[in-house]
Every structure is written in C-alpha cells, then in structure tokens.
Enzyme design. Structure first.
Site, PDB file in Angstrom:
ATOM      1  N   TRP A  89      36.534  49.505  54.464  1.00 24.36           N
ATOM      2  CA  TRP A  89      37.611  49.675  53.812  1.00 24.36           C
ATOM      3  C   TRP A  89      39.080  50.237  54.240  1.00 24.36           C
ATOM      4  O   TRP A  89      38.817  51.229  55.113  1.00 24.36           O
ATOM      5  CB  TRP A  89      37.282  50.542  52.363  1.00 24.36           C
ATOM      6  CG  TRP A  89      38.174  50.525  51.299  1.00 24.36           C
ATOM      7  CD1 TRP A  89      38.172  49.229  50.419  1.00 24.36           C
ATOM      8  CD2 TRP A  89      39.232  51.305  51.203  1.00 24.36           C
ATOM      9  NE1 TRP A  89      39.176  49.763  49.530  1.00 24.36           N
ATOM     10  CE2 TRP A  89      40.069  51.030  50.084  1.00 24.36           C
ATOM     11  CE3 TRP A  89      39.690  52.330  51.826  1.00 24.36           C
ATOM     12  CZ2 TRP A  89      41.005  51.679  49.419  1.00 24.36           C
ATOM     13  CZ3 TRP A  89      40.681  53.016  51.432  1.00 24.36           C
ATOM     14  CH2 TRP A  89      41.462  52.725  50.287  1.00 24.36           C
ATOM     15  N   ASP A 129      44.411  48.226  38.395  1.00 27.69           N
ATOM     16  CA  ASP A 129      43.477  46.901  38.267  1.00 27.69           C
ATOM     17  C   ASP A 129      43.937  46.024  36.930  1.00 27.69           C
ATOM     18  O   ASP A 129      43.406  45.755  35.875  1.00 27.69           O
ATOM     19  CB  ASP A 129      42.083  47.107  37.925  1.00 27.69           C
ATOM     20  CG  ASP A 129      41.626  48.224  39.048  1.00 27.69           C
ATOM     21  OD1 ASP A 129      42.163  48.090  40.342  1.00 27.69           O
ATOM     22  OD2 ASP A 129      40.483  48.812  38.909  1.00 27.69           O
ATOM     23  N   ASN A 141      36.419  43.279  49.403  1.00 30.16           N
ATOM     24  CA  ASN A 141      35.896  43.833  48.288  1.00 30.16           C
ATOM     25  C   ASN A 141      36.353  43.325  46.914  1.00 30.16           C
ATOM     26  O   ASN A 141      36.381  41.805  46.769  1.00 30.16           O
ATOM     27  CB  ASN A 141      36.056  45.465  48.062  1.00 30.16           C
ATOM     28  CG  ASN A 141      37.199  46.341  48.044  1.00 30.16           C
ATOM     29  OD1 ASN A 141      37.893  46.241  49.386  1.00 30.16           O
ATOM     30  ND2 ASN A 141      37.573  46.549  47.008  1.00 30.16           N
ATOM     31  N   ASP A 142      36.960  43.928  45.898  1.00 26.29           N
ATOM     32  CA  ASP A 142      37.163  43.279  44.677  1.00 26.29           C
ATOM     33  C   ASP A 142      37.707  41.966  44.618  1.00 26.29           C
ATOM     34  O   ASP A 142      38.758  41.838  45.209  1.00 26.29           O
ATOM     35  CB  ASP A 142      37.874  44.210  43.723  1.00 26.29           C
ATOM     36  CG  ASP A 142      37.417  45.585  43.608  1.00 26.29           C
ATOM     37  OD1 ASP A 142      36.302  45.826  44.167  1.00 26.29           O
ATOM     38  OD2 ASP A 142      38.070  46.434  42.997  1.00 26.29           O
ATOM     39  N   TRP A 145      29.157  50.609  46.310  1.00 28.39           N
ATOM     40  CA  TRP A 145      29.989  51.529  46.829  1.00 28.39           C
ATOM     41  C   TRP A 145      29.044  52.827  47.679  1.00 28.39           C
ATOM     42  O   TRP A 145      29.495  53.645  48.370  1.00 28.39           O
ATOM     43  CB  TRP A 145      31.008  52.312  46.113  1.00 28.39           C
ATOM     44  CG  TRP A 145      32.282  51.317  45.745  1.00 28.39           C
ATOM     45  CD1 TRP A 145      32.763  50.935  44.651  1.00 28.39           C
ATOM     46  CD2 TRP A 145      33.165  51.107  47.032  1.00 28.39           C
ATOM     47  NE1 TRP A 145      33.683  50.145  45.238  1.00 28.39           N
ATOM     48  CE2 TRP A 145      34.213  50.359  46.413  1.00 28.39           C
ATOM     49  CE3 TRP A 145      33.269  51.241  48.253  1.00 28.39           C
ATOM     50  CZ2 TRP A 145      35.157  49.556  47.101  1.00 28.39           C
ATOM     51  CZ3 TRP A 145      34.260  50.634  49.074  1.00 28.39           C
ATOM     52  CH2 TRP A 145      35.417  50.003  48.580  1.00 28.39           C
ATOM     53  N   GLU A 151      36.891  50.759  36.061  1.00 33.79           N
ATOM     54  CA  GLU A 151      37.689  50.028  36.930  1.00 33.79           C
ATOM     55  C   GLU A 151      37.608  48.380  36.579  1.00 33.79           C
ATOM     56  O   GLU A 151      36.740  48.151  36.011  1.00 33.79           O
ATOM     57  CB  GLU A 151      37.330  50.035  38.686  1.00 33.79           C
ATOM     58  CG  GLU A 151      37.656  51.406  39.133  1.00 33.79           C
ATOM     59  CD  GLU A 151      37.252  51.550  40.607  1.00 33.79           C
ATOM     60  OE1 GLU A 151      37.995  51.937  41.454  1.00 33.79           O
ATOM     61  OE2 GLU A 151      36.105  50.928  41.120  1.00 33.79           O
TER      62      GLU A 151
END
Length: 502
Positions: A51, A155, A26-27, A307, A209
C-alpha cells in the site's frame, strides 16, 4: 490483464479473478458499465506491491472474467493521494464538463491531502472528468468540491435519484471513525447540500468505509422497491478483520430509514452473528456495485484481501486480487428482506479442461477420501450433501493427500466452515491460519454449495447464495487433489459436479 498460466515464479496468479500486472491494488472504485464495456477502477500503488502512492488503476472487460489492464487513470501528486470514490455518466451534462452531444463521465473521489498542501491532513471530495469514455481523466481545477474539515470523510458513492422528491445526484460518503454514512445532494456535481446522516448501527467494531446505496425490487416485484445501504468496516468482521454489512429499508430522497437494524448505536458484541453480512469470509472487503448495468441488474465486486495481513500475502510481483463479480437480488427469507448473491460472468465461454467430474448418491465414510480424476486448480464445484452421523463433513480442495482447504458443514452447530490451517503457505502472518464459520441451515434436509476454486482463493455460495464465504489460500501449485471427508460418522453426497476451467 488476464491472468497468465501459473508458473513456479507466479504460482498464485488467479485465472478467474482480476489482478494488476506487477503492483498493489485494493478497493474497487468507479465501477461503471459504459458503451458496452465494464470499467473497473481501483486503489493502486503504481510503483510497488504494498500500500502507498494511492492512485486509481484501471481495467476493462466485456465478460467480467477476462480483464485488460490500462495505464493509471487518476494519479496521486505532491498535494493529494487519490482515495476511493465512484463514477457517473453525466448524460445531461449537468456538470458542464462536456457538451450536450458529448456528455462526460465524472469521477467523484476522495482527496487525501498531504502535509504541506492547502488542505493538509484533511479528506475531502473532488472531481475529475473524462471525455473519451473513461480512458483519460482531467482533474477539476476547483477541487475539492465538498470539504467538511474532517480527516476521516471519504469514499463517495454517487447515484442519480429520481423519485417523489425530484431528480438530482445523491452522494453517500462516510465519517469513518464516527460510524456514520452522510448523504448529500447536488444538481451539478459541483455544489453539494447536506441531506442526512445514518448510523451508528449494527457492526461498529472498526472504521466504516466504502458505502453504497441502491434500489432493488423485493422478490422480483418492481412495485415493492426497497433500498439497500451497504457499508464496509475494518476491523470488526464476523470472523475478525475486514468485512462488509448491509441494511434494507426506505430512501425518500433525503433520509435512509433501515428496517433491518439490529443494534442502534455501537454494536453489541454478543449479537455480531445477527447482523447482515455481505460475506462471512475473511477476504471480502470494500464491496461496491456497478452503475448503469443493463436491465437494472445490480453487480458487485470486492477486494479479496483483509487488512490484518494484506501487505504480507505471498504473491509476487502483484499483490491482491479482486473477487468474482456477483449479481445481487433481494428476497424475503424467513419474513425478512435478505440479499441473494450469485457469481456472474460469461463462464460458458471459458474453455473447459477435460471431462466434467460427476458423482451421485454416494456415502462418505469416516475419514478423507481423494476423488480420482477430480483434481484441478481452477474449478467450479456444485455439491448437495445430506447429513448422517458425522459431526462434520464436506470437501477438501487444492489438496495434497488429506491436507488442503476444508469446506465443510457442522450440522449440530448449523454452520458452514472454511478451514485453511493446512491450505499451504500460512505462516507469513499469524492472523492468516483460521477456521472461519457462517450460519447455514438445510434446504429440505440437505446442504447445497457452489464453490469457485482458483489458484489463490475459494468463494463459497450456500443455500442458493443466501450465505457466502470468500477466503484467500496459498497452496503449492502441485496441490490439486479434491477429496470428500467425514469426521465421526458418515454423510451422503446426493450430487457432485466439478467443472475444470484450467
């Protein structure tokens, strides 16, 4: 890894976008250009394709299109998961992790502490360092270096600030559930001092985020430097689910002051379309920019997923791609500073498959019309359209006859739409089938679109990159038709060019 040729066992593996070999991602994290190489780190589950077990995966590229996957860079352990963060080149060795002649790369990441650890249940900021140009990493023995006693503090994006207030490191992180970006400063990356807080503002329909803070010249004029603050949120996007927004203003080394805020405090749902979105599609999230790109270029990559259905998309053994890299710039549009985004990478070096398809000055009659010799699964499509009497008109990509993904214009509503209700496999999650929209106006009476089509995605750039929409799709590998369509009347194709990449 580079995307392999699609097979029936791996139909959706993209050709132009990065995916992990056989795991979840993901990110994007720690994006940096260093020693001639683009480094893409990212949230990764090293042992599964859903995840969990959050660690930092790692890939490198020299052209932003062909990626090499490397072993996990920073791994979770019994005490912490490794959540999102950033990397800086500590050229002056302010951290002391390297030497004057061999300065380190330093990763600043969120430690999500597990129950039973010394900081169980908290999120705090920690350091790791690399002395071999980012391929192996050592965690700092005195982690965490910044702890607010919060379970939602994460983050960190760290930049080097050089301005009237001095020269030091600045961290932008979030208090996610408070819709706040919190700013800190440091001289050595180890000790941090609070500066200020921005927010809540504009979109607050979900947790904040993955912030980013960077300067850009307005209208390519270095004397008119502006600061851009981006922050992602989930949910609360303009077409539901995950999304990213941005603010433009001033940063004096202590405080960011936005000049483009529409709503102070919590959002007004009636004004959602007025906020400045990085992308209006369903699948552009956690976007952050590269550090240290030559010529002060600002390049950004996002996670191409949402998500709402991220753990359920029908790919195997991998799950989730990254978007194409985008070069972003700041321009005055209708009297306001707005971002322009253009896909970047060495597309010219990609082997083209067959002849480029071209069409000009052609009327689209009512109905759907397959274009002979235009089929393909990996394409760049450039099209200029002029409205006629049709209530909707545009293209069908990755199609099977009249079915496929529609990228269209509704001129009376002044919107661009992506309709993926017939885009192939859509029933894996109830939130996936959708008709998503973005506001778009004509340019001198016409609409200009550039569309990048890949095996599981479309990325649409309208009005020269003023408006973008990114969407996952999951068509059959045999669904390769390209068609034009009009509903309730006619429209005109002024220019159409299709380049086949695979």
């Amino acid at each position: 890894m580079t995307a392999a040729t699609a097979t029936t066992a791996d139909t959706f593996r993209p050709a132009l976008h990065y995916t992990a070999g056989n795991t979840w991602l993901n990110d994007p994290n720690g994006l940096i250009f260093h020693d001639g190489v683009y480094h893409l780190y990212y949230q990764n589950n090293p042992v599964d394709n859903v995840w969990g077990n959050m660690s930092w995966g790692h890939a490198t590229s020299t052209d932003l299109l062909t990626w090499t996957e490397h072993p996990v860079a920073i791994a979770c352990d019994e005490d912490e998961d490794i959540f999102s963060g950033s990397i800086v080149f500590d050229q002056d060795n302010t951290s002391g992790f390297g030497t004057g002649s061999a300065p380190p790369l330093v990763a600043v990441y969120t430690s999500a502490f597990k129950p039973g650890s010394a900081h169980g249940g908290l999120q705090a900021q920690s350091l790791a360092y690399s002395l071999d140009c980012g391929y192996t990493w050592t965690k700092h023995t005195a982690n965490p270096v910044l702890n607010r006693g919060s379970a939602e503090f994460r983050d960190p994006k760290v930049i080097r600030y050089d301005g009237d207030a001095g020269s030091y490191w600045v961290m932008a992180a979030v208090e996610a559930q408070d819709f706040q970006v919190v700013l800190y400063r440091s001289d050595d990356l180890r000790n941090w001092e609070y500066l200020s807080t921005f927010g809540p503002a504009n979109a607050t329909g979900g947790v904040w985020e993955c912030p980013d803070l960077f300067p850009l010249p307005l209208d390519s004029d270095p004397a008119r430097l502006q600061w851009v603050l981006t922050v992602n949120l989930n949910p609360g996007g303009p077409n539901n689910g995950s999304a990213g927004q941005y603010f433009v203003g001033e940063f004096d080394g202590t405080t960011f002051a936005s000049a483009t805020t529409v709503t102070e405090g919590l959002q007004d749902p009636a004004r959602l379309s007025e906020y400045q979105w990085l992308d209006w599609g369903r699948d552009y999230y956690a976007a952050v920019s590269f550090s240290d790109v030559p010529d002060n270029r600002r390049l950004m990559i996002a996670w191409m997923n949402n998500w709402e259905y991220a753990n359920h998309i029908p790919t195997t053994p991998w799950r989730s791609p990254m978007t194409l890299a985008r070069e972003i710039s700041l321009h005055t549009i209708d009297g306001q500073p707005r971002l322009i985004q253009k896909a970047t990478g060495n597309f010219a070096a990609l082997p083209e498959q067959g002849q480029k398809f071209s069409l000009a000055d052609t009327e689209i009659a009512d109905g759907t019309h397959i274009l002979e010799d235009a089929a393909g699964s990996v394409q760049r499509i450039d099209i200029t359209l002029t409205p006629g009497t049709a209530e909707e008109f545009g293209l069908v990509v990755r199609g099977d006859g009249a079915r496929g993904t529609r990228v269209g214009i509704r001129p009376d509503e002044a919107i661009l739409i992506v309709d993926r209700r017939d885009s192939g496999d859509t029933d894996f999650h109830k939130a996936f089938p959708s008709v998503d929209s973005a506001p778009v106006l004509t340019t001198e009476g016409s609409y200009d679109l550039t569309i990048y089509v890949d095996r599981c995605s479309v990325e649409v750039f309208a009005r020269g990159g003023q408006v973008t929409m990114t969407e996952l799709i999951f068509p059959a590998h045999t669904s390769t038709d390209v068609a034009v369509y009009a509903i309730g009347g006619t429209a005109t194709i002024n220019r159409l060019e299709i380049t086949q990449f695979a």
